[in-house]
Enzyme design. Structure first.
Site, PDB file in Angstrom:
ATOM      1  N   HIS A  13     -13.188  -4.286 -38.018  1.00 51.48           N
ATOM      2  CA  HIS A  13     -12.432  -5.393 -37.454  1.00 51.48           C
ATOM      3  C   HIS A  13     -11.652  -4.881 -36.260  1.00 51.48           C
ATOM      4  O   HIS A  13     -11.503  -3.696 -36.080  1.00 51.48           O
ATOM      5  CB  HIS A  13     -11.545  -6.098 -38.497  1.00 51.48           C
ATOM      6  CG  HIS A  13     -10.212  -5.479 -38.724  1.00 51.48           C
ATOM      7  ND1 HIS A  13      -9.050  -6.205 -38.658  1.00 51.48           N
ATOM      8  CD2 HIS A  13      -9.842  -4.227 -38.988  1.00 51.48           C
ATOM      9  CE1 HIS A  13      -8.042  -5.409 -38.885  1.00 51.48           C
ATOM     10  NE2 HIS A  13      -8.476  -4.206 -39.105  1.00 51.48           N
ATOM     11  N   ASP A 154      -3.911   5.103 -43.140  1.00 47.27           N
ATOM     12  CA  ASP A 154      -4.528   3.779 -42.991  1.00 47.27           C
ATOM     13  C   ASP A 154      -5.196   3.350 -44.286  1.00 47.27           C
ATOM     14  O   ASP A 154      -4.895   3.894 -45.351  1.00 47.27           O
ATOM     15  CB  ASP A 154      -5.482   3.760 -41.784  1.00 47.27           C
ATOM     16  CG  ASP A 154      -6.732   4.614 -41.997  1.00 47.27           C
ATOM     17  OD1 ASP A 154      -6.825   5.296 -43.035  1.00 47.27           O
ATOM     18  OD2 ASP A 154      -7.606   4.585 -41.108  1.00 47.27           O
ATOM     19  N   GLY A 309      -3.318   2.218 -39.477  1.00 47.28           N
ATOM     20  CA  GLY A 309      -2.747   0.891 -39.709  1.00 47.28           C
ATOM     21  C   GLY A 309      -1.352   0.904 -40.317  1.00 47.28           C
ATOM     22  O   GLY A 309      -0.519   0.054 -39.992  1.00 47.28           O
ATOM     23  N   ARG A 456       9.778 -15.149 -40.578  1.00 45.86           N
ATOM     24  CA  ARG A 456      10.142 -13.937 -39.842  1.00 45.86           C
ATOM     25  C   ARG A 456      10.861 -14.303 -38.559  1.00 45.86           C
ATOM     26  O   ARG A 456      10.481 -15.251 -37.881  1.00 45.86           O
ATOM     27  CB  ARG A 456       8.873 -13.155 -39.484  1.00 45.86           C
ATOM     28  CG  ARG A 456       8.174 -12.589 -40.682  1.00 45.86           C
ATOM     29  CD  ARG A 456       6.856 -11.975 -40.288  1.00 45.86           C
ATOM     30  NE  ARG A 456       5.938 -12.977 -39.744  1.00 45.86           N
ATOM     31  CZ  ARG A 456       4.836 -12.686 -39.081  1.00 45.86           C
ATOM     32  NH1 ARG A 456       4.521 -11.435 -38.863  1.00 45.86           N
ATOM     33  NH2 ARG A 456       4.050 -13.638 -38.632  1.00 45.86           N
ATOM     34  N   ASN A 554      11.162 -12.021 -27.428  1.00 48.91           N
ATOM     35  CA  ASN A 554       9.828 -11.790 -26.892  1.00 48.91           C
ATOM     36  C   ASN A 554       8.793 -12.029 -27.983  1.00 48.91           C
ATOM     37  O   ASN A 554       8.710 -11.281 -28.946  1.00 48.91           O
ATOM     38  CB  ASN A 554       9.722 -10.340 -26.382  1.00 48.91           C
ATOM     39  CG  ASN A 554       8.306  -9.984 -25.955  1.00 48.91           C
ATOM     40  OD1 ASN A 554       7.415 -10.821 -25.928  1.00 48.91           O
ATOM     41  ND2 ASN A 554       8.107  -8.715 -25.624  1.00 48.91           N
ATOM     42  N   SER A 556       4.526 -13.108 -28.667  1.00 49.45           N
ATOM     43  CA  SER A 556       3.250 -13.034 -27.961  1.00 49.45           C
ATOM     44  C   SER A 556       2.842 -14.397 -27.396  1.00 49.45           C
ATOM     45  O   SER A 556       3.156 -15.444 -27.969  1.00 49.45           O
ATOM     46  CB  SER A 556       2.181 -12.513 -28.908  1.00 49.45           C
ATOM     47  OG  SER A 556       2.166 -13.292 -30.081  1.00 49.45           O
TER      48      SER A 556
HETATM   49 FE   FE2 Z   1      -8.141   3.257 -39.442  1.00 50.32          FE
END
Ligand code: FE2
Lengths: 611, 43
Positions: A13, A154, A309, A456, A554, A556
C-alpha cells in the site's frame, strides 16, 4: 552527468517513487497524489514519470532502479506462515498463492516490465534491498547526523518487524532485529481493527482516541498478548491474533479478553474503545522507549533516527523526545512504506560512492520534504483563465498581508505553494489554514471543509524560534511528527466543567490555542524554519506581527477520504466544493464570494470513499 | 481445476510438511521464553 538512482515501493500500500541524485533526494512522490486513489498500491507509473521529468532525465540516464523489499525473501516468509498455520489457513492460501506464484515472488521483474512499458528509454538493472534496510536508509542518510543509532519499527516486510542499526557517515550496519509474527506494528493494527478502524490507515485515529481513555487494559495486554523484555524486545502470544491464518487481525479469544466483539466501523465509539486505545498506546510507548534505551547502549550514540510505520506514532515520538534518552531524534517524514522508495534508492546511491552533502550544514537532506511537483504562475493563470475564475494577483507582500487579514478575520484559507510534500502530512505547501485562537475553528474546519466529525484537534504550525514559548518541546519538529504539551502559561486554569464526557471533551477550551489542543493538553507540532519553507515562514511571521500569535492551524488540503491535492485544478475543485473562504494559489488569490456557482454532475461526495 | 490443485497442494503437501516442521521446531518461534534476557536476534 550526475549519478541517478530510482527507488520504487509498491504492491502493498502507499506506492511511491523517488529519485536520488548523487546521494541527495531530488524528487519523490506517492502515486495516490496522481491516481487520486488513497493509499494506491499499484505500480507508481505517474510518480516515476514525474521524478524523471523533474530532473530532466530518461531511464537511460538512471544507473540503477531499486525495489524497496526483497520479494523472494518475502515469499519465503509467506510460505512459512502458511505452513506454520496448517490446517487452518486454506482460504487465504487459495487466494494469495496464485499471485505469489505468478509474479509477486519476482516483483522486481514486474517492476522492470512496467518501467519498460512506460517508453522512457532503456531500463537499467533492477535490484532490491530489504524492507528494513530501505527504512533504515531513509531514516539515517537524510538525517542531519554524522553518526546515529537507527530504529525501524513497522508491521512487517520480509521477516523483520523491528530493526536496530548503527549509522556512520555513508555506512549503515544492522545490529539486531525482531522477526515476524512478533510485530509492534501488527499489535497496534490489531487494536485499530478491533476498534473498528481500517488497518494501515486508521492507526492514526486510534492514537488520536487514546487521550480520551484510561489505560485500564494495559496490564491485560502485557500479561496476555505481548511478553516484553527489559530491553524492549517482545513476543506476541499468537493464540490471540488471527493474521497467521485469516484475513482479519483478531479472533474470538481477543474478543473474550476485551468484553465482546469488535466495534463495527459504523458503530458508536464507547468507553471501551477509548480505554483500548489508551492501553495499546501506553504499551507501545513503553516498548519504543525501552528499544531506544537499548539502541543507545548498543551504539553509544547520542542521536536517534526513526522510520517504519510505527515512527508515525508522533505521541510515542514525543514521549521519547521528552525522556531525553537521546539528545535529539530525527524522524523520516515519509516514515511509512512510501518512504521505502527513497530509502532503497539512497541505500544503493551510498554503495555507489555518493556522499551526504548536507552534513555540516546543520540541516537535514530532505529539503523540508518538499520533493513533489510544483506549478508555476503561468500554468496557474492559464488554468484560471480557461475556467473563467475571477482572481487577483497582488505583489508578494500584499499577498501575504491579504491572507493574514483573512485568517485574522476568522476565514479559512487554502494555501497552495511550490512543491508538494512527500509523506503523509501537509507541511505548508498543500495546506488549509485557520486561526488557532478561534474556539470554533476546530468544528468549522471539520464540518464545512472536511465533512466529518472529528475527535482529533488539528495540528499547529509554529515559527521555529517561538516554538518553546508555546509548547513544551525540547527540539525541532519540522515534519509534524512530535507531540508535546502546550506550555503551562498558554493553558487555561480552572476545573474541568461538569457533565461533559466522551468526545464532547474536545469542545472544552483548555488553552489559548483551542483549535489545536487535544483533550490531554497536547498538540501535534510542526516547527517551521525559514530555510525549510521561506514563504510559509513569512506568512506565519506576518500573522504573528498582526496578532501576536506565531501559530496557525495547518490541515492537509483535501476533503475526508481523498488524497491531498497535487495540481492547481485539484486545489480549485476542493476550494469550490467546500466552504474554504479564500484560496491562495501561487501568486493568485481567489475569494469565494467572487466565484461563479460551482457545477458538477452527480454528487461528488459519493465518489470519495469513507476513510 | 486450479482450485482443486490448490486444495491438494494445501492438504496433501503443505499440511503434513507444516505439521512435521512444527514438531521439530516452530519456524515462527511462538511461545515465550521466561528465562531469556532478550528476544532480539543479533546480526
Ligand atoms: Fe514498512
Amino acid at each position: 552527468m550526475p549519478d541517478l538512482v530510482l527507488g520504487i515501493s509498491c504492491y502493498y500500500h502507499d506506492s511511491a517513487a523517488a529519485l536520488v541524485e548523487d546521494g541527495a533526494p531530488r524528487a519523490a512522490a506517492q502515486e495516490e497524489r496522481f491516481s487520486r486513489r488513497r493509499h494506491d498500491p499499484s505500480f507508481p507509473a505517474q510518480a516515476v514519470q514525474y521524478c524523471l521529468q523533474e530532473s530532466g532525465a530518461k531511464l537511460d540516464d538512471v544507473s540503477a532502479v531499486v525495489y524497496y523489499e526483497d520479494p523472494g525473501l518475502k515469499f519465503g516468509r509467506v510460505l512459512t506462515t502458511f505452513a506454520a498455520a496448517v490446517p487452518y489457513g486454506f482460504a487465504p492460501f487459495r487466494e494469495a498463492l496464485p499471485d505469489w506464484l505468478a509474479w509477486k515472488r519476482r516483483a522486481n521483474d514486474t517492476v522492470r516490465d512496467e518501467l519498460a512499458g512506460l517508453g522512457l528509454g532503456q531500463v537499467p538493472p533492477v535490484v532490491c534491498r530489504r524492507h528494513h534496510a530501505s527504512h533504515a536508509a531513509s531514516a539515517f542518510f537524510p538525517s542531519p547526523y554524522e553518526s546515529a543509532a537507527v530504529l525501524c519499527i513497522d508491521g512487517v516486510g520480509e521477516w523483520a518487524t523491528t530493526t536496530l542499526w548503527h549509522g556512520r557517515r555513508s555506512n549503515l550496519r544492522q545490529l539486531a532485529e525482531i522477526r515476524f509474527p512478533h510485530s509492534l506494528g501488527l499489535l497496534y493494527s490489531a487494536f485499530t481493527y478491533f476498534c473498528g478502524f481500517k488497518v494501515d490507515s486508521g492507526e492514526y485515529k486510534l492514537m488520536g482516541l487514546a487521550p480520551y481513555g484510561r489505560p485500564r487494559f494495559a496490564e491485560v495486554i502485557r500479561r496476555k498478548l505481548i511478553h516484553i523484555k527489559p530491553d524492549g524486545s517482545f513476543r506476541l502470544n499468537m493464540r490471540y491474533f488471527a493474521y497467521l491464518h485469516d484475513h482479519v487481525m483478531t479472533g474470538r479469544r481477543f474478543e473474550t479478553l476485551f468484553g465482546g466483539p469488535r466495534r463495527s466501523p459504523e458503530g458508536p465509539l464507547t468507553e471501551r474503545e477509548f480505554d483500548l486505545a489508551a492501553s495499546v498506546q501506553q504499551v507501545t510507548e513503553e516498548i519504543v522507549i525501552r528499544l531506544a534505551r537499548t539502541a543507545r547502549s548498543l551504539t553509544g550514540e547520542r542521536r536517534l533516527c526513526l522510520a517504519g510505520g510505527v515512527a508515525l506514532n508522533c505521541v510515542a515520538n514525543g514521549k521519547l523526545a521528552d525522556r531525553k534518552i537521546f539528545d535529539e531524534i530525527w524522524v523520516q517524514p515519509a516514515a511509512g512504506d512510501a518512504g521505502g522508495a527513497l530509502g532503497a534508492a539512497l541505500s544503493v546511491a551510498m554503495e555507489r560512492g555518493a556522499s551526504r552533502a548536507h552534513l555540516g550544514t546543520g540541516r537535514d537532506g530532505m529539503a523540508g520534504a518538499l520533493l513533489g511537483p510544483a506549478y508555476n504562475d503561468a500554468a496557474i493563470r492559464a488554468y484560471l483563465d480557461e475556467h473563467g475564475l475571477p482572481y487577483s494577483r497582488p505583489e508578494p507582500d500584499a499577498l501575504i498581508r491579504e491572507a493574514v487579514a483573512a485568517l485574522d478575520g476568522g476565514k479559512v484559507v487554502g494555501w497552495f505553494q511550490g512543491r508538494m510534500e512527500f509523506g503523509p502530512r501537509a507541511l505548508g505547501n498543500r495546506s488549509i489554514l485557520g486561526d488557532p485562537r478561534d474556539s470554533a475553528m476546530q468544528s468549522t474546519m471539520n464540518l464545512k471543509i472536511k465533512f466529518r466529525e472529528s475527535f482529533r484537534p488539528f495540528a499547529p504550525s509554529v515559527l521555529a524560534p517561538d516554538a518553546r514559548d508555546y509548547f513544551r518541546l525540547n527540539q525541532d519538529s519540522p515534519y509534524m511528527l512530535l507531540v508535546a504539551d502546550i506550555a503551562p502559561d498558554k493553558r487555561l486554569a480552572g476545573p474541568q466543567p461538569e457533565g461533559i464526557s466522551g468526545l464532547d471533551l474536545l469542545k472544552v477550551q483548555r488553552s489559548l490555542l483551542p483549535a489545536v489542543t487535544h483533550v490531554d493538553g497536547s498538540a501535534r507540532i510542526q516547527t517551521v524554519a525559514e530555510e525549510d519553507n521561506p514563504l510559509y515562514y513569512r506568512l506565519l511571521a506576518a500573522f504573528k506581527e498582526r496578532t501576536g500569535c506565531p501559530v496557525l492551524v495547518n490541515t492537509s488540503f483535501n476533503v475526508r477520504g481523498e488524497p491531498i491535492v497535487n495540481t492547481p485544478a485539484e486545489a480549485v475543485t476542493c476550494f469550490m466544493r467546500t466552504d474554504i473562504d479564500m484560496l491562495v494559489l501561487g501568486g493568485f488569490i481567489l475569494r469565494k464570494e467572487e466565484q461563479p456557482a460551482w457545477r458538477e454532475g452527480g454528487d461528488w461526495r459519493s465518489d470519495i470513499p469513507l476513510d | 481445476m486450479r482450485r482443486a490443485a490448490l486444495f491438494l497442494l494445501y492438504y496433501l503437501v503443505l499440511t503434513p510438511v507444516g505439521l512435521l516442521c512444527r514438531t521439530v521446531r516452530d519456524p515462527l518461534h511462538r511461545g515465550v521464553r521466561p528465562r531469556a534476557s532478550s528476544y532480539l536476534v543479533r546480526r
